[in-house]
Design a protein around this motif. Structure first.
Motif, PDB file in Angstrom:
ATOM      1  N   ALA A  50       0.813  -1.217   0.000  1.00  0.00           N
ATOM      2  CA  ALA A  50       0.000   0.000   0.000  1.00  0.00           C
ATOM      3  C   ALA A  50       0.844   1.263   0.000  1.00  0.00           C
ATOM      4  O   ALA A  50       0.569   2.206  -0.739  1.00  0.00           O
ATOM      5  N   TRP A  51       1.895   1.291   0.804  1.00  0.00           N
ATOM      6  CA  TRP A  51       2.626   2.534   0.997  1.00  0.00           C
ATOM      7  C   TRP A  51       3.890   2.645   0.156  1.00  0.00           C
ATOM      8  O   TRP A  51       4.426   3.736  -0.006  1.00  0.00           O
ATOM      9  N   HIS A  52       4.361   1.548  -0.386  1.00  0.00           N
ATOM     10  CA  HIS A  52       5.645   1.612  -1.092  1.00  0.00           C
ATOM     11  C   HIS A  52       5.601   0.967  -2.478  1.00  0.00           C
ATOM     12  O   HIS A  52       5.905   1.623  -3.472  1.00  0.00           O
ATOM     13  N   VAL A  53       5.223  -0.291  -2.550  1.00  0.00           N
ATOM     14  CA  VAL A  53       5.251  -0.994  -3.837  1.00  0.00           C
ATOM     15  C   VAL A  53       4.316  -0.337  -4.848  1.00  0.00           C
ATOM     16  O   VAL A  53       4.656  -0.213  -6.024  1.00  0.00           O
ATOM     17  N   SER A  54       3.150   0.111  -4.406  1.00  0.00           N
ATOM     18  CA  SER A  54       2.160   0.665  -5.333  1.00  0.00           C
ATOM     19  C   SER A  54       2.585   1.996  -5.939  1.00  0.00           C
ATOM     20  O   SER A  54       1.996   2.439  -6.921  1.00  0.00           O
ATOM     21  N   THR A  55       3.598   2.655  -5.381  1.00  0.00           N
ATOM     22  CA  THR A  55       4.116   3.886  -5.989  1.00  0.00           C
ATOM     23  C   THR A  55       5.277   3.595  -6.928  1.00  0.00           C
ATOM     24  O   THR A  55       5.871   4.518  -7.471  1.00  0.00           O
ATOM     25  N   GLY A  56       5.605   2.332  -7.109  1.00  0.00           N
ATOM     26  CA  GLY A  56       6.729   1.977  -7.956  1.00  0.00           C
ATOM     27  C   GLY A  56       7.978   1.619  -7.183  1.00  0.00           C
ATOM     28  O   GLY A  56       9.054   1.478  -7.761  1.00  0.00           O
ATOM     29  N   GLY A  57       7.856   1.479  -5.852  1.00  0.00           N
ATOM     30  CA  GLY A  57       9.005   1.140  -5.020  1.00  0.00           C
ATOM     31  C   GLY A  57       9.330  -0.346  -5.054  1.00  0.00           C
ATOM     32  O   GLY A  57       8.588  -1.150  -5.625  1.00  0.00           O
ATOM     33  N   ASN A  58      10.435  -0.707  -4.424  1.00  0.00           N
ATOM     34  CA  ASN A  58      10.841  -2.102  -4.407  1.00  0.00           C
ATOM     35  C   ASN A  58       9.936  -2.919  -3.491  1.00  0.00           C
ATOM     36  O   ASN A  58       9.259  -2.382  -2.614  1.00  0.00           O
ATOM     37  N   GLN A  59       9.903  -4.217  -3.708  1.00  0.00           N
ATOM     38  CA  GLN A  59       9.046  -5.098  -2.926  1.00  0.00           C
ATOM     39  C   GLN A  59       9.722  -5.416  -1.597  1.00  0.00           C
ATOM     40  O   GLN A  59      10.725  -6.111  -1.558  1.00  0.00           O
ATOM     41  N   ILE A  60       9.145  -4.904  -0.533  1.00  0.00           N
ATOM     42  CA  ILE A  60       9.710  -5.084   0.804  1.00  0.00           C
ATOM     43  C   ILE A  60       8.570  -5.109   1.816  1.00  0.00           C
ATOM     44  O   ILE A  60       7.562  -4.422   1.636  1.00  0.00           O
ATOM     45  N   GLY A  61       8.703  -5.903   2.866  1.00  0.00           N
ATOM     46  CA  GLY A  61       7.712  -5.917   3.919  1.00  0.00           C
ATOM     47  C   GLY A  61       7.934  -4.756   4.883  1.00  0.00           C
ATOM     48  O   GLY A  61       9.066  -4.415   5.209  1.00  0.00           O
ATOM     49  N   ILE A  62       6.844  -4.113   5.311  1.00  0.00           N
ATOM     50  CA  ILE A  62       6.929  -2.992   6.251  1.00  0.00           C
ATOM     51  C   ILE A  62       6.089  -3.334   7.480  1.00  0.00           C
ATOM     52  O   ILE A  62       4.883  -3.561   7.360  1.00  0.00           O
ATOM     53  N   ASN A  63       6.715  -3.369   8.633  1.00  0.00           N
ATOM     54  CA  ASN A  63       6.023  -3.688   9.879  1.00  0.00           C
ATOM     55  C   ASN A  63       5.201  -2.508  10.379  1.00  0.00           C
ATOM     56  O   ASN A  63       5.594  -1.354  10.239  1.00  0.00           O
ATOM     57  N   GLN A  64       4.089  -2.818  11.013  1.00  0.00           N
ATOM     58  CA  GLN A  64       3.203  -1.803  11.583  1.00  0.00           C
ATOM     59  C   GLN A  64       2.202  -2.547  12.463  1.00  0.00           C
ATOM     60  O   GLN A  64       1.738  -3.630  12.074  1.00  0.00           O
ATOM     61  N   PRO A  65       1.824  -2.018  13.652  1.00  0.00           N
ATOM     62  CA  PRO A  65       2.210  -0.689  14.152  1.00  0.00           C
ATOM     63  C   PRO A  65       3.425  -0.687  15.083  1.00  0.00           C
ATOM     64  O   PRO A  65       3.971   0.363  15.375  1.00  0.00           O
ATOM     65  N   THR A  66       3.848  -1.852  15.539  1.00  0.00           N
ATOM     66  CA  THR A  66       4.857  -1.912  16.601  1.00  0.00           C
ATOM     67  C   THR A  66       6.137  -1.179  16.253  1.00  0.00           C
ATOM     68  O   THR A  66       6.708  -0.459  17.074  1.00  0.00           O
ATOM     69  N   TYR A  67       6.596  -1.288  15.004  1.00  0.00           N
ATOM     70  CA  TYR A  67       7.900  -0.738  14.634  1.00  0.00           C
ATOM     71  C   TYR A  67       7.810   0.603  13.889  1.00  0.00           C
ATOM     72  O   TYR A  67       8.807   1.108  13.399  1.00  0.00           O
ATOM     73  N   GLY A  68       6.629   1.168  13.778  1.00  0.00           N
ATOM     74  CA  GLY A  68       6.484   2.476  13.145  1.00  0.00           C
ATOM     75  C   GLY A  68       6.755   2.491  11.659  1.00  0.00           C
ATOM     76  O   GLY A  68       7.207   3.496  11.116  1.00  0.00           O
ATOM     77  N   GLY A  69       6.479   1.398  10.955  1.00  0.00           N
ATOM     78  CA  GLY A  69       6.802   1.331   9.537  1.00  0.00           C
ATOM     79  C   GLY A  69       6.021   2.280   8.668  1.00  0.00           C
ATOM     80  O   GLY A  69       6.554   2.822   7.699  1.00  0.00           O
ATOM     81  N   VAL A  70       4.743   2.506   8.971  1.00  0.00           N
ATOM     82  CA  VAL A  70       3.914   3.397   8.159  1.00  0.00           C
ATOM     83  C   VAL A  70       4.056   4.853   8.595  1.00  0.00           C
ATOM     84  O   VAL A  70       3.829   5.781   7.807  1.00  0.00           O
ATOM     85  N   THR A  71       4.476   5.078   9.822  1.00  0.00           N
ATOM     86  CA  THR A  71       4.516   6.428  10.391  1.00  0.00           C
ATOM     87  C   THR A  71       5.244   7.454   9.510  1.00  0.00           C
ATOM     88  O   THR A  71       4.740   8.567   9.317  1.00  0.00           O
ATOM     89  N   PRO A  72       6.425   7.155   8.943  1.00  0.00           N
ATOM     90  CA  PRO A  72       7.109   8.175   8.122  1.00  0.00           C
ATOM     91  C   PRO A  72       6.316   8.603   6.894  1.00  0.00           C
ATOM     92  O   PRO A  72       6.541   9.698   6.367  1.00  0.00           O
ATOM     93  N   TYR A  73       5.392   7.760   6.438  1.00  0.00           N
ATOM     94  CA  TYR A  73       4.596   8.106   5.263  1.00  0.00           C
ATOM     95  C   TYR A  73       3.498   9.119   5.583  1.00  0.00           C
ATOM     96  O   TYR A  73       3.068   9.868   4.709  1.00  0.00           O
TER      97      TYR A  73
END
Length: 360
Positions: free
Chosen positions: A81-104
């Motif tokens: 949702a936050w990275h691959v769909s904008t053309g970014g590389n395929q990577i797993g992003i943790n949330q909410p414990t590790y704050g992965g979505v927060t910078p977006y």
């Protein structure tokens, strides 16, 4: 031994992927602790993931689900949702414990801002009440999301596995994709200021990220939009009333890039004497005895605002200010100059004229 080597290579590759630098569309770093990949020795075996995909395909979790891509350990729902769909590389992003979505969505330069969903807007990001993220589509009421290490699925908002919860907040883009290339009438250009002729033109825009909305074109004085396409092609005319015009390009609903076009001014710049002696005073003018203002193709005055003396490598040797009263401008050459030089005049509409000067 061979199996041990394969395991070590797997661990190394997982470590590289997990700690690769990932940035939001606005260039904010995502914490390394929030990035991960699913390992083959993880919670699910390939047969289990295939069985889960078959269950999704069979409608176990709701009849609306359509599989768009097979199960993959490379990325998860937040990564999609936050990275691959904008053309970014395929990577797993943790949330909410590790704050992965927060910078977006937070901080001094968020790439997404919270908005309202009407049911038909495409490419908004969705945060669920549970640990899940999705992307809206222009197909009203349909979302796309990745079911963990399972398949990428198009589905109704609530047709998700138990524990994901329900749609909670919606987010729209707040970033400007970099233009990777721009073509004017089929020719690659660089910079926002271009000389071109009056009449019909075509511009093609190519960008690096996939924006949620745009590009949308608008014209400035001197230009008129004929037609434009969401793919990044615009047809326009550049025809006055001023000697310049332009195009503005909006992504995510905000103006992001602009181009200004100048019609060649037709200035008849003259330099005399030429050749000249070192330490001599020379005159720059439209023609001997006439006003310093050049005449453009509209027969309108186009005032000279700057004069530079350049060497044969186009480096500035001397700068001069034109006569403010509009009389012919005289420039004093430095002593000791010899060889081929160029006098470059810049006019108020941004166009330039260059004359070769030989100094003996």
């Amino acid at each position: 031994m061979k199996n041990l080597i394969n395991i070590l290579l797997l661990v190394v590759n997982v470590n590289i992927l997990a700690h690769a630098q990932v940035n939001t569309p606005n260039g904010v770093a995502v914490p390394a602790s929030a990035l991960f990949v699913y390992q083959n020795a993880g919670d699910y075996t390939n047969p289990q993931l295939q069985a889960f995909q078959d269950a999704v395909q069979g409608g176990v979790y709701g009849p609306s689900r359509v599989i768009l891509a097979n199960y993959s350990r490379q990325y998860n729902c937040h990564g999609y949702a936050w990275h691959v769909s904008t053309g970014g590389n395929q990577i797993g992003i943790n949330q909410p414990t590790y704050g992965g979505v927060t910078p977006y969505v937070a901080g001094v330069n968020p790439s997404y801002i919270q908005g309202n969903y009407s049911g038909s807007q495409g490419k908004m990001r969705v945060r669920y009440s549970g640990d899940h993220s999705a992307v809206t589509t222009y197909d009203a009421g349909k979302f796309i999301s990745k079911f963990g290490p399972g398949p990428l699925v198009k589905h109704n908002p609530t047709d998700v596995p138990p524990g994901y919860g329900v749609p909670s907040t919606y987010w729209t883009c707040n970033y400007a994709p970099l233009l990777t290339s721009v073509y004017l009438d089929g020719k690659l250009i660089s910079g926002s200021f271009q000389n071109t002729t009056w009449g019909a033109h075509n511009m093609q825009i190519f960008w690096g990220l996939d924006p949620d909305t745009g590009p949308a074109f608008s014209s400035t004085a001197g230009s008129t939009i004929i037609s434009n396409q969401s793919s990044g092609t615009v047809n326009f005319t550049f025809n006055g009333p001023s000697n310049n015009g332009g195009l503005s390009i909006a992504f995510c609903g905000q103006p992001r890039h602009s181009f200004t076009f100048f019609k060649p001014n037709g200035a008849k710049m003259q330099v005399y004497p030429n050749p000249a002696e070192s330490d001599e005073t020379i005159t720059v003018s439209v023609e001997a005895g006439e006003d310093i203002q050049a005449v453009n193709l509209n027969n309108q005055f186009n005032k000279m605002i700057k004069v530079n003396l350049l060497d044969d490598r186009q480096r500035i040797v001397q700068d001069y200010l034109p006569n403010a009263e509009g009389n012919p401008t005289t420039v004093k050459l430095k002593a000791g100059l010899k060889g081929e030089y160029f006098l470059k005049a810049t006019f108020e509409d941004g166009t330039t004229q260059t004359k070769r000067v030989l100094i003996k």
